[in-house]
Design an enzyme around this catalytic site. Structure first.
Site, PDB file in Angstrom:
ATOM      1  CG  ASP A   1      -2.672  -0.039  10.459  1.00  0.00           C
ATOM      2  OD1 ASP A   1      -3.566   0.195  11.276  1.00  0.00           O
ATOM      3  OD2 ASP A   1      -2.724   0.384   9.283  1.00  0.00           O
TER       4      ASP A   1
ATOM      5  CD  GLN B   1      -2.725   0.882   2.630  1.00  0.00           C
ATOM      6  OE1 GLN B   1      -3.681   0.112   2.605  1.00  0.00           O
ATOM      7  NE2 GLN B   1      -2.388   1.536   3.721  1.00  0.00           N
TER       8      GLN B   1
ATOM      9  NE  ARG C   1      -7.539   4.656   9.309  1.00  0.00           N
ATOM     10  CZ  ARG C   1      -8.109   3.533   9.730  1.00  0.00           C
ATOM     11  NH1 ARG C   1      -8.525   3.456  10.976  1.00  0.00           N
ATOM     12  NH2 ARG C   1      -8.222   2.486   8.948  1.00  0.00           N
ATOM     13  CB  SER C   2      -6.659   6.411   3.127  1.00  0.00           C
ATOM     14  OG  SER C   2      -7.748   5.603   3.491  1.00  0.00           O
TER      15      SER C   2
ATOM     16  CE  LYS D   1      -4.112   3.814  10.302  1.00  0.00           C
ATOM     17  NZ  LYS D   1      -4.418   2.625   9.468  1.00  0.00           N
TER      18      LYS D   1
ATOM     19  CD  GLU E   1       1.450   0.861   8.933  1.00  0.00           C
ATOM     20  OE1 GLU E   1       2.264   1.811   8.884  1.00  0.00           O
ATOM     21  OE2 GLU E   1       0.243   1.006   8.753  1.00  0.00           O
TER      22      GLU E   1
ATOM     23  CG  ASP F   1       0.946   0.182   5.697  1.00  0.00           C
ATOM     24  OD1 ASP F   1       0.888  -1.056   5.904  1.00  0.00           O
ATOM     25  OD2 ASP F   1       0.011   0.959   5.980  1.00  0.00           O
TER      26      ASP F   1
ATOM     27  CE  LYS G   1       1.003   4.980   7.859  1.00  0.00           C
ATOM     28  NZ  LYS G   1       0.691   3.663   7.299  1.00  0.00           N
TER      29      LYS G   1
ATOM     30  CD  GLU H   1      -2.324   7.240   3.238  1.00  0.00           C
ATOM     31  OE1 GLU H   1      -1.095   7.056   3.271  1.00  0.00           O
ATOM     32  OE2 GLU H   1      -3.118   6.804   4.084  1.00  0.00           O
TER      33      GLU H   1
HETATM   34  P1  PGA Z   1      -6.387   3.352   5.835  1.00  0.00           P
HETATM   35  O1  PGA Z   1      -4.849   3.203   5.491  1.00  0.00           O
HETATM   36  O2  PGA Z   1      -6.577   4.648   6.553  1.00  0.00           O
HETATM   37  O3  PGA Z   1      -7.061   3.300   4.487  1.00  0.00           O
HETATM   38  O4  PGA Z   1      -6.745   2.170   6.695  1.00  0.00           O
HETATM   39  C1  PGA Z   1      -3.817   3.680   6.291  1.00  0.00           C
HETATM   40  C2  PGA Z   1      -2.889   2.581   6.761  1.00  0.00           C
HETATM   41  O5  PGA Z   1      -3.113   1.385   6.462  1.00  0.00           O
HETATM   42  O6  PGA Z   1      -1.932   2.854   7.469  1.00  0.00           O
HETATM   43 ZN    ZN Z   2      -1.347   0.539   7.618  1.00  0.00          ZN
END
Ligand code: PGA
Ligand code: ZN
Length: 426
Positions: free
Chosen positions: A309, A162, A363-364, A334, A284, A241, A385, A206
């Site tokens: 995560d 990702q 978050r994304s 998070k 990650e 990640d 991050k 992102e």
């Molecule tokens: P997400 O991605 O906010 O879409 O879950 C961020 C991450 O995986 O760190």
């Molecule tokens: Zn992540």
């Protein structure tokens, strides 16, 4: 002691960076306003607290009218007249009112909006910045893990990992870190344009480029080349990640990566190769969200920072299980994964007590709300991050950190390779 009693709590729908509705909450306590927006993930872990969405046709099912109504009609009448602090008491009242393990009765998005807005109102009532209100000793600025190439659920390309991350761990300051990130990103754009043409300059959720690639080694190669061309080989380290839950096939217990199937051992072998070849210092979610054993194996074998995560979802109970198993050595933090600020702070405390590092994360799906800038400094986490520094919802956090750096002045510390145990170094 300022007046901290809550006189009103109001929620509304606002839009996040994907154009999808999210919850914004205003808490007024002692006559001052605290406002907060709730972020939202796309590659979410199964064990996250429940984000309440309306379903149906409106906003493609992503509406949050029910969560907003839960704040206005259920939480507000319950909390008006109570004090906005201490945070733990307020959060405990929210948890009790909800009554479920995953906050599905009121919605974690409803609850978190109130929790964060209350923290802001309390800080404002004390006339303090949020980071200072939460921690008298807050002084460490976070080194950013800058996500410059996007894949997985965050991009419309064939990269399965990702996030391909560069870390300006040798920068001298927050601003210098951002200068390095931007200069590398400019070089990366040139490289991708030469190689693939204009379509490679499309970006993911992102803000990082989303080039038409599937091989993670090739992506890391371009990132490396960009750092070299920008002249920062000595100041930059690398991270990933992998968000591996999202390309794991439980039926065959294999990971489908760039068209090839790998079992756990195959993935660990691949990571060890990438670590050796590219000087990667942090990974990650290298394995799926239930593989505590595999996480422990890679943590011991690699010697680098391994971050949980989807594995931990900022949940003290899952983190305790990880600590017990030796799974990972770092907590991705998070707040919306668990749903109240107090529980997230508890998870961070627990991480520190067991020598786990903490990486504060966006978050994304974000808004312009930059609360994680304050929270990262409040935690002295030393790592954040928050995406590529190219879009408003990401630069909001970086710009907030620049202001905090200015406010802290000489009392502030940007951790360098030598200066802090919190930063993974190559
Ligand atoms: P997400 O991605 O906010 O879409 O879950 C961020 C991450 O995986 O760190
Ligand atoms: Zn992540």
């Amino acid at each position: 002691m300022p007046d901290l009693s809550i006189s009103s709590i109001t929620a509304r729908e606002v839009l996040d960076c994907r154009g999808l509705p999210t919850v914004q909450v205003d808490v007024i306590a002692g006559g001052v306003l605290g406002r907060a927006d709730v972020p939202s993930g796309r590659s979410t872990g199964s064990y996250e607290a429940h984000e309440l969405r309306d379903g149906g046709a409106r906003f493609g099912g992503f509406g949050v009218r029910t969560a907003v109504a839960n704040v206005n009609d259920r939480i507000a009448p319950h909390l008006i007249g109570h004090d906005v602090a201490p945070q733990r008491a307020l959060d405990a009242a929210l948890i009790e009112l909800d009554g479920t393990d995953d906050k599905s009765a009121l919605g974690a998005n409803a609850i978190l909006g109130v929790s964060l807005a209350a923290a802001r109102a309390a800080a404002a009532a004390h006339e303090l910045p949020l980071y200072r209100y939460l921690n008298a000793n807050a002084h460490v600025l976070p080194v950013p893990q800058v996500n410059l190439i996007n894949g997985g659920r965050h991009a419309s390309n064939d990269l399965d990992f990702q996030e391909f991350i560069m870390i300006p761990s040798g920068a001298e300051s927050m601003l210098h870190a951002l200068q390095i990130a931007t200069e590398v990103n400019l070089q990366l754009g040139e490289i991708l344009l030469d190689k693939f043409g204009k379509a490679a300059l499309n970006t993911g959720d992102e803000g990082g480029y989303a080039p038409p690639l599937s091989d993670p080694e090739e992506a890391l190669g371009y990132l490396h080349e960009a750092v070299g061309r920008a002249g920062y080989d000595d100041l930059v380290s690398y991270g990933l990640d992998c968000a591996a839950t999202h390309y794991y096939d439980a039926a065959t217990e294999t990971y489908l990566l760039a068209g090839q199937r790998h079992d756990r051992a195959g993935m660990i072998e691949l990571y060890q190769r990438l670590i050796a070849r590219f000087g990667i210092v942090t990974i990650e979610d290298p394995l799926h969200e239930d593989d505590f054993e595999g996480f422990a194996e890679l943590t011991a074998a690699s010697g680098i920072q391994i971050v949980g995560d989807d594995l931990f979802v900022t949940n003290p109970a899952r983190l305790a299980r990880g600590i017990e198993a030796g799974a990972a050595n770092s907590l991705l933090w998070k707040v919306n994964q668990i749903g109240t600020l107090s529980e997230a702070l508890d998870a961070a405390d627990q991480a520190y007590r067991h020598d786990y590092t903490v990486v504060v994360s966006e978050r994304s799906g974000e808004t312009e709300d930059a609360i994680i800038a304050d929270l990262s400094v409040a935690l002295n986490a030393g790592q954040i991050k928050t995406g590529a520094p190219v879009r408003g919802e990401r630069t909001a956090k970086y710009n907030a950190l620049l202001l905090i750096a200015e406010e802290l002045g000489t009392a502030g510390v940007y951790p360098t390779r030598t200066g802090s145990p919190t930063v993974p170094v190559g």
